[in-house]
Scaffold this motif. Sequence first.
Motif, short mmCIF file in Angstrom:
data_model
loop_
_atom_site.label_atom_id
_atom_site.label_comp_id
_atom_site.label_asym_id
_atom_site.label_seq_id
_atom_site.Cartn_x
_atom_site.Cartn_y
_atom_site.Cartn_z
N ARG B 263 7.81 30.59 4.66
CA ARG B 263 7.65 29.84 5.91
C ARG B 263 6.18 29.50 6.19
O ARG B 263 5.28 30.13 5.66
CB ARG B 263 8.26 30.55 7.12
CG ARG B 263 9.74 30.84 6.99
CD ARG B 263 10.63 29.63 7.08
NE ARG B 263 10.47 28.90 8.32
CZ ARG B 263 10.80 27.62 8.46
NH1 ARG B 263 11.30 26.94 7.45
NH2 ARG B 263 10.63 27.01 9.61
N GLU B 274 15.20 31.05 6.18
CA GLU B 274 15.33 29.59 6.30
C GLU B 274 16.76 29.20 5.92
O GLU B 274 17.24 29.56 4.86
CB GLU B 274 14.33 28.94 5.35
CG GLU B 274 14.26 27.44 5.44
CD GLU B 274 13.11 26.89 4.58
OE1 GLU B 274 11.95 27.33 4.75
OE2 GLU B 274 13.40 26.03 3.73
N GLN B 276 19.18 26.47 4.64
CA GLN B 276 19.04 25.23 3.89
C GLN B 276 20.39 24.57 3.64
O GLN B 276 21.39 25.24 3.44
CB GLN B 276 18.36 25.50 2.54
CG GLN B 276 16.95 26.04 2.66
CD GLN B 276 16.30 26.28 1.32
OE1 GLN B 276 16.98 26.22 0.28
NE2 GLN B 276 15.01 26.56 1.31
N ALA B 284 15.75 22.08 5.58
CA ALA B 284 15.82 23.29 6.41
C ALA B 284 16.47 22.98 7.75
O ALA B 284 16.04 22.08 8.46
CB ALA B 284 14.42 23.86 6.63
N GLY B 287 14.67 27.99 10.80
CA GLY B 287 13.76 28.89 10.12
C GLY B 287 13.22 29.89 11.12
O GLY B 287 13.32 29.67 12.33
#
Lengths: 425, 425
Positions: B263, B274, B276, B284, B287
């Motif tokens: 990050r 995160e 995804q 993303a 996060g």
Amino acid sequence: MAKKIIEPIKGTRDFYPQDQAWQNWLYNKARIVSQSFGYQEYEGPVLEPFSLYAAKSSEEIINKQSFVISAKNKTVQDNLILRPELTPTLARMVASKEYQLVFPLRWWSWGRFFRYEAPQKGRGREFYQWNLDLLGQDCPNADAEVITIGIRFLSSLGFTSNEIVVKVNDRKYLDEKLKIIGIADRKKLAVFRLIDKKDKVSTSDFQAMLSEEGLTKLQAQDLCLALKDTDYSGESAWLTELFSSLSDLGVDDWVEFDQTIVRGFDYYTDTVFEAQSKNNQGRALFGGGRYQNLVANVGGRRNIGGVGLAVGDMMIREALADLNCLPILSSLTAQVLVTVFNEELFRHSLLVADQLRKAGINIETYLDYQTPLAKQLDYANKKKITKVIIIGPEEAVVDKVTIKNLSSGQQKLVKQKDLISELKK
Amino acid sequence: MAKKIIEPIKGTRDFYPQDQAWQNWLYNKARIVSQSFGYQEYEGPVLEPFSLYAAKSSEEIINKQSFVISAKNKTVQDNLILRPELTPTLARMVASKEYQLVFPLRWWSWGRFFRYEAPQKGRGREFYQWNLDLLGQDCPNADAEVITIGIRFLSSLGFTSNEIVVKVNDRKYLDEKLKIIGIADRKKLAVFRLIDKKDKVSTSDFQAMLSEEGLTKLQAQDLCLALKDTDYSGESAWLTELFSSLSDLGVDDWVEFDQTIVRGFDYYTDTVFEAQSKNNQGRALFGGGRYQNLVANVGGRRNIGGVGLAVGDMMIREALADLNCLPILSSLTAQVLVTVFNEELFRHSLLVADQLRKAGINIETYLDYQTPLAKQLDYANKKKITKVIIIGPEEAVVDKVTIKNLSSGQQKLVKQKDLISELKK
């Protein structure tokens, strides 16, 4: 050496959960009254081009009281501004879809605005504002509806016509007076701006200011007399119909004709109004008016007029506080804490908490299984959580849980499958 | 000559009622999941001092991607910044009431943020972000709760673990690896920043960038090997407990250990994660991570750590659109239009409308009594209002009204006193 805590910017506010509960309460009051009249929620950008406001909004606000960001890219002509008000954005949005939108159009919004002025009671550099507008219905009834909505909002907060008066005027009617007095059209906006400030200065200062604008002594005197006029009947069909409609809408005890109300924005063309607190130096709780040319001024091709009001959150809060009418609100979202007995039973607690959440009950879980139960109860007490669920080894083995009521001190052993209905009781 | 409509600023958005309905839908999804875990809503200022972010947030965001306002008053040391993220504000607010607040503290917020970056799909210069943080509970279970809440949120929007993977790492664990490879502590943040960008560059470019930071070829190779490690068991008690807790919380099919996730914010010290999109270049969706020193860094005296997540509205919308999962929402607030027959009956229509509003029914009134009824019905049709109330002279005299259903075309004469129950049917 201990560092100092970084200070927030002067005139901004931190909304701790208790403060946010108040903001949400106020937002919901505005939402309910807006929706009850069929208004639809919308929102614009916080960042707008400086040109959107220039020469269309208020000279004072735009040039002296705005946060401006210089364009980074030097080929960009336009600086950015943190929006000081919403009506120009509304006009821009309406203009850019003027052939798709259905009129009359009823829209409301709740958002943040910015003014670089000295923070004082009821005024900050960042504030929230409720905006409500009705476009494409050019009759006094439309203005009466918007004024009535403002009054209904104040009434839903606990205000009455004992504390509030809504002063109403018509700039067109005042235009006529100015003509009769012989004040040139090009001086009109400047004279309006002075009238808007009249309350804050003495009569002699007001006359001196008028003379600086080029008015003769006689014109200044005539204007002062005209501003005292309280009878529009026989002279203004617009005002007659407006006040009749306000009476039909049942708000006649709140409203009053007042020639000195002009409001600060240059785009107002007709009706203007302002809700004032009676016992507090005429503090304005909401204001607004009709703007017939603004949509065209930002580039619209159709001739779409509108009428709108704006209400700031900070003034409302001050006025409610003065009346001792601030609501008592809880910022707590979970009334139940699921404690955790030890590492072995952690998963068990998590599963119980999740089962309750799936049934729509808001649940906090204590996540550190090394914290003694007494300390977990202490946390619940401090937080004013009313019920605590304890699942020790004895409870777990028979699929039961203990519910402890922290206000009464009583506790009860219930079957895990009965827990939801027990908590929903 | 017709003027051009003034354009909004690039990267900002106008929220017409239809767009605002989407924003409200998303806000409510975030609110419901936040509250179900007992989190309290809060909010901070939009304007913050530049110093709040400097050296604590992300160098790239603060120095290259921020809207900065030069302080007007030249004695003021500090420039203003339009907040690019919320965690430093949260830390400041917690620090300034660190002895009054009750910990563990669970807070969430929904607000606007600003980044001066090139607008692209899923990224704007103004965007909304949902932030959720848990402070004062320094155990892996806290991190697992926050990750789980993020997953529950995505799940409530319609996403499943088929489309989404939540990659989880621990910066402390990576710290150890860096130490073993012999990378000096002072190079750590720079190396983290490069790892954060690793996905966007080739392996050789990545190694070249590491070498620019002063790493030997061997160190760079060792680091690349270390980043491929997928087995923390036996080496990290923190990660073991975190993944065990995520399994207890029922989200193990969503999560995955990944050493390359670090990050972009410098303040993360431990867990980082995160979410995804699997089929969309690893876009993303949320996060976050744990920050043990941030409250102290902004001036706090107590050692309060926290863990939090942030979700942007634009990425979520793009991802839902890709899946064809955008909800169909109505922006209409009133389903009923009260028409007005003529000037004489205007007051009658207003009274009927008001009676319905008092019963909690949202009502639009047509305000211009000069508009023919057919045109009023046309307006209702265009607006997709389903029911129209007509009160002509015949209806009025017998205290009845006509309800016309615009979808079926049917109409019905009902007594005025039965109107509320008829509409609530």
